[in-house]
Design a protein around this motif. Sequence first.
Motif, PDB file in Angstrom:
ATOM      1  N   ARG A   1       0.832  -1.202   0.000  1.00 29.18           N
ATOM      2  CA  ARG A   1       0.000   0.000   0.000  1.00 29.18           C
ATOM      3  C   ARG A   1       0.866   1.251   0.000  1.00 29.18           C
ATOM      4  N   TRP A   2       0.515   2.185  -0.883  1.00 32.25           N
ATOM      5  CA  TRP A   2       1.245   3.445  -0.942  1.00 32.25           C
ATOM      6  C   TRP A   2       1.039   4.253   0.330  1.00 32.25           C
ATOM      7  N   ALA A   3       2.099   4.946   0.757  1.00 33.49           N
ATOM      8  CA  ALA A   3       2.042   5.846   1.905  1.00 33.49           C
ATOM      9  C   ALA A   3       2.817   7.110   1.540  1.00 33.49           C
ATOM     10  N   PRO A   4       2.231   7.959   0.703  1.00 33.78           N
ATOM     11  CA  PRO A   4       2.983   9.087   0.154  1.00 33.78           C
ATOM     12  C   PRO A   4       3.197  10.242   1.110  1.00 33.78           C
ATOM     13  N   GLN A   5       2.252  10.461   2.033  1.00 33.69           N
ATOM     14  CA  GLN A   5       2.299  11.681   2.828  1.00 33.69           C
ATOM     15  C   GLN A   5       3.496  11.707   3.778  1.00 33.69           C
ATOM     16  N   GLN A   6       3.725  10.628   4.503  1.00 29.67           N
ATOM     17  CA  GLN A   6       4.777  10.609   5.510  1.00 29.67           C
ATOM     18  C   GLN A   6       6.045   9.903   5.024  1.00 29.67           C
ATOM     19  N   LEU A   7       5.869   8.859   4.216  1.00 31.46           N
ATOM     20  CA  LEU A   7       6.990   7.972   3.938  1.00 31.46           C
ATOM     21  C   LEU A   7       7.577   8.124   2.546  1.00 31.46           C
ATOM     22  N   ARG A   8       6.853   8.772   1.630  1.00 24.37           N
ATOM     23  CA  ARG A   8       7.288   8.864   0.239  1.00 24.37           C
ATOM     24  C   ARG A   8       7.613   7.473  -0.308  1.00 24.37           C
ATOM     25  N   GLY A   9       6.750   6.544  -0.043  1.00 15.79           N
ATOM     26  CA  GLY A   9       6.947   5.174  -0.498  1.00 15.79           C
ATOM     27  C   GLY A   9       5.726   4.352  -0.177  1.00 15.79           C
ATOM     28  N   PHE A  10       5.927   3.135   0.282  1.00 15.61           N
ATOM     29  CA  PHE A  10       4.788   2.286   0.591  1.00 15.61           C
ATOM     30  C   PHE A  10       5.119   1.352   1.747  1.00 15.61           C
ATOM     31  N   MET A  11       4.066   0.733   2.241  1.00 14.85           N
ATOM     32  CA  MET A  11       4.176  -0.208   3.342  1.00 14.85           C
ATOM     33  C   MET A  11       3.820  -1.596   2.847  1.00 14.85           C
ATOM     34  N   VAL A  12       4.488  -2.594   3.412  1.00 10.11           N
ATOM     35  CA  VAL A  12       4.183  -3.982   3.112  1.00 10.11           C
ATOM     36  C   VAL A  12       3.629  -4.604   4.388  1.00 10.11           C
ATOM     37  N   TYR A  13       2.377  -5.046   4.332  1.00  7.20           N
ATOM     38  CA  TYR A  13       1.730  -5.666   5.483  1.00  7.20           C
ATOM     39  C   TYR A  13       1.739  -7.181   5.327  1.00  7.20           C
ATOM     40  N   ASN A  14       2.096  -7.870   6.381  1.00  9.17           N
ATOM     41  CA  ASN A  14       1.951  -9.323   6.424  1.00  9.17           C
ATOM     42  C   ASN A  14       0.827  -9.619   7.404  1.00  9.17           C
ATOM     43  N   ALA A  15      -0.346  -9.937   6.872  1.00 12.00           N
ATOM     44  CA  ALA A  15      -1.510 -10.162   7.725  1.00 12.00           C
ATOM     45  C   ALA A  15      -1.357 -11.412   8.581  1.00 12.00           C
ATOM     46  N   ALA A  16      -0.534 -12.376   8.160  1.00 11.41           N
ATOM     47  CA  ALA A  16      -0.359 -13.613   8.922  1.00 11.41           C
ATOM     48  C   ALA A  16       0.465 -13.382  10.186  1.00 11.41           C
ATOM     49  N   THR A  17       1.452 -12.486  10.118  1.00  9.52           N
ATOM     50  CA  THR A  17       2.335 -12.246  11.263  1.00  9.52           C
ATOM     51  C   THR A  17       2.070 -10.921  11.955  1.00  9.52           C
ATOM     52  N   GLY A  18       1.347 -10.021  11.288  1.00  9.74           N
ATOM     53  CA  GLY A  18       1.119  -8.697  11.858  1.00  9.74           C
ATOM     54  C   GLY A  18       2.297  -7.755  11.683  1.00  9.74           C
ATOM     55  N   ILE A  19       3.305  -8.148  10.905  1.00  8.91           N
ATOM     56  CA  ILE A  19       4.502  -7.338  10.712  1.00  8.91           C
ATOM     57  C   ILE A  19       4.293  -6.358   9.557  1.00  8.91           C
ATOM     58  N   THR A  20       4.680  -5.102   9.775  1.00  8.03           N
ATOM     59  CA  THR A  20       4.626  -4.079   8.740  1.00  8.03           C
ATOM     60  C   THR A  20       6.041  -3.654   8.382  1.00  8.03           C
ATOM     61  N   THR A  21       6.359  -3.676   7.095  1.00 16.74           N
ATOM     62  CA  THR A  21       7.666  -3.257   6.609  1.00 16.74           C
ATOM     63  C   THR A  21       7.507  -1.969   5.818  1.00 16.74           C
ATOM     64  N   VAL A  22       8.261  -0.947   6.182  1.00 19.19           N
ATOM     65  CA  VAL A  22       8.208   0.338   5.501  1.00 19.19           C
ATOM     66  C   VAL A  22       9.304   0.372   4.441  1.00 19.19           C
ATOM     67  N   ARG A  23       8.913   0.696   3.210  1.00 17.87           N
ATOM     68  CA  ARG A  23       9.858   0.711   2.103  1.00 17.87           C
ATOM     69  C   ARG A  23       9.748   2.035   1.341  1.00 17.87           C
ATOM     70  N   PRO A  24      10.677   2.985   1.576  1.00 16.52           N
ATOM     71  CA  PRO A  24      10.699   4.195   0.746  1.00 16.52           C
ATOM     72  C   PRO A  24      10.888   3.816  -0.715  1.00 16.52           C
ATOM     73  N   TYR A  25      10.270   4.568  -1.595  1.00 16.84           N
ATOM     74  CA  TYR A  25      10.327   4.240  -3.014  1.00 16.84           C
ATOM     75  C   TYR A  25      11.589   4.814  -3.639  1.00 16.84           C
ATOM     76  N   GLN A  26      12.365   3.960  -4.303  1.00 16.96           N
ATOM     77  CA  GLN A  26      13.574   4.381  -5.002  1.00 16.96           C
ATOM     78  C   GLN A  26      13.234   4.571  -6.470  1.00 16.96           C
ATOM     79  N   ALA A  27      13.124   5.811  -6.909  1.00 14.90           N
ATOM     80  CA  ALA A  27      12.735   6.096  -8.282  1.00 14.90           C
ATOM     81  C   ALA A  27      13.910   5.904  -9.229  1.00 14.90           C
ATOM     82  N   ASP A  28      13.587   5.613 -10.479  1.00 19.89           N
ATOM     83  CA  ASP A  28      14.577   5.551 -11.548  1.00 19.89           C
ATOM     84  C   ASP A  28      14.827   6.972 -12.053  1.00 19.89           C
TER      85      ASP A  28
END
Length: 465
Positions: free
Chosen positions: A365-392
Amino acid sequence: MEENCEKSSPAIGRVRHDIIGSLPLELVVLVVEYLDLADIVRFQRVSKRWRSIFSSNTIAKSLLPRMLAALGMEGRRIINANAMTYIRWFLRLESARPVEKVFLPWSESPARAQEILYHSRRLCYVMRGRDQEVAMLDFETGKRSIWSNRRNGDIRTIKLFDRYLFVISWNLTITAWDLHTSEKLGEQEFPWIPIHITVANDKAVIVPWVVRRSHPIYVWDLTLDQVHEFGLFADDLWMWHADADDNVLVTFEFNFNVHPPAVRETKWVLTGGELLDSERFPLTLGGRRVEKTIICRQIDQWCHTYGDKTTTQLYNIEDKNFLMHLTFDYATDRLSVRWIDCVEPIGVVSIWGRYSSPAPHIIYRWAPQQLRGFMVYNAATGITTVRPYQADVRELSAHKLFGAVSRHARFMQPDPQNTFPLKCCGDREVYFVASDEGLQLWFFNPDFVPNLPDAEPFLAMEESG
């Protein structure tokens, strides 16, 4: 205290015993069932002995069903499979770290970001300035093709599946194409906007978008080119699952005005619409409460089916900091819910607010306002990984958009030039981020090498990410 420590030191030294290495492999298999996938990969780095144990064929064979289920490939027949390959594949997917990234410039620009789709190694989109044509790129062969809809006029939206392409016109006519034979299977006109389509073998389940009015569900038999309609549903139809082998459609209607929420599960004959069974039960929320609130989802995010499992995500409009992840397992006839705490609030009505699900429990899921990237949610573990977007470096529109975020500018909607913010979409093998300039492609399956002659090496823009 010092004396006690000195006396205990020899004892500590004698405890250095490789318990795992001394266990029979059959017992290690039982231990592995309780380990996280990331732990299994890390344990291979402990010693040569542990590497030989945790990468053995016996351990790999025991892990394979678990890996296939995590990737949404449950029930697939994999010959001579290396389960460790699937483990690393899944770990890369849940952390958004692809094996390789490339940049693919547009050969023909898309008309709208909403109509850029990827499924089963095919990319398709409605062409800009040619709203009656769909361009398709086959990632296996590198072949490009054009699918015309001139008979029914401008295209409203498209839906892509393993074998079928559905083109939905503004006159509410759906044209179905067989991608294997390039044959047009038929055309059907509907009284409501057919907003969502799922496919089970050769049956297309079509759910219209109707606000505050009751509507049926349509099942289109693509082999016979016949449509059946059945049931009468209101705004409380949130989920459904089709099983072609058993010829069953399961629908779920929710009442979130009570606690716990009331669920009505109904089973129908898929091809005829006859009622098979219906039952009501409370939905266990794990201690949370949502009654007397407005539960909704974004219009393009409905149900995702992976074999026997179907998932969907809902959110509370009054508390946008969580996602309700619902999973229905047809094999066990069980509906379950998991909660995902979001780093950035959900619900911005724009393309930026969208999320996609490349695997049963993985959500990007995109998270542009705070993170300028997106978040990866793992619903099975409840872990959220934040990944800033690296543009070309070629993604100039991405650089412009992220610059607008840093200045707190409101850029959520497409600009007057008909350009669009970034869109992410894809599946467990290939994921992409689409901009005005082209596609940044991420490859997760180490055994799949796309045939894309026009793809260029990824060149990172230093200011992004």
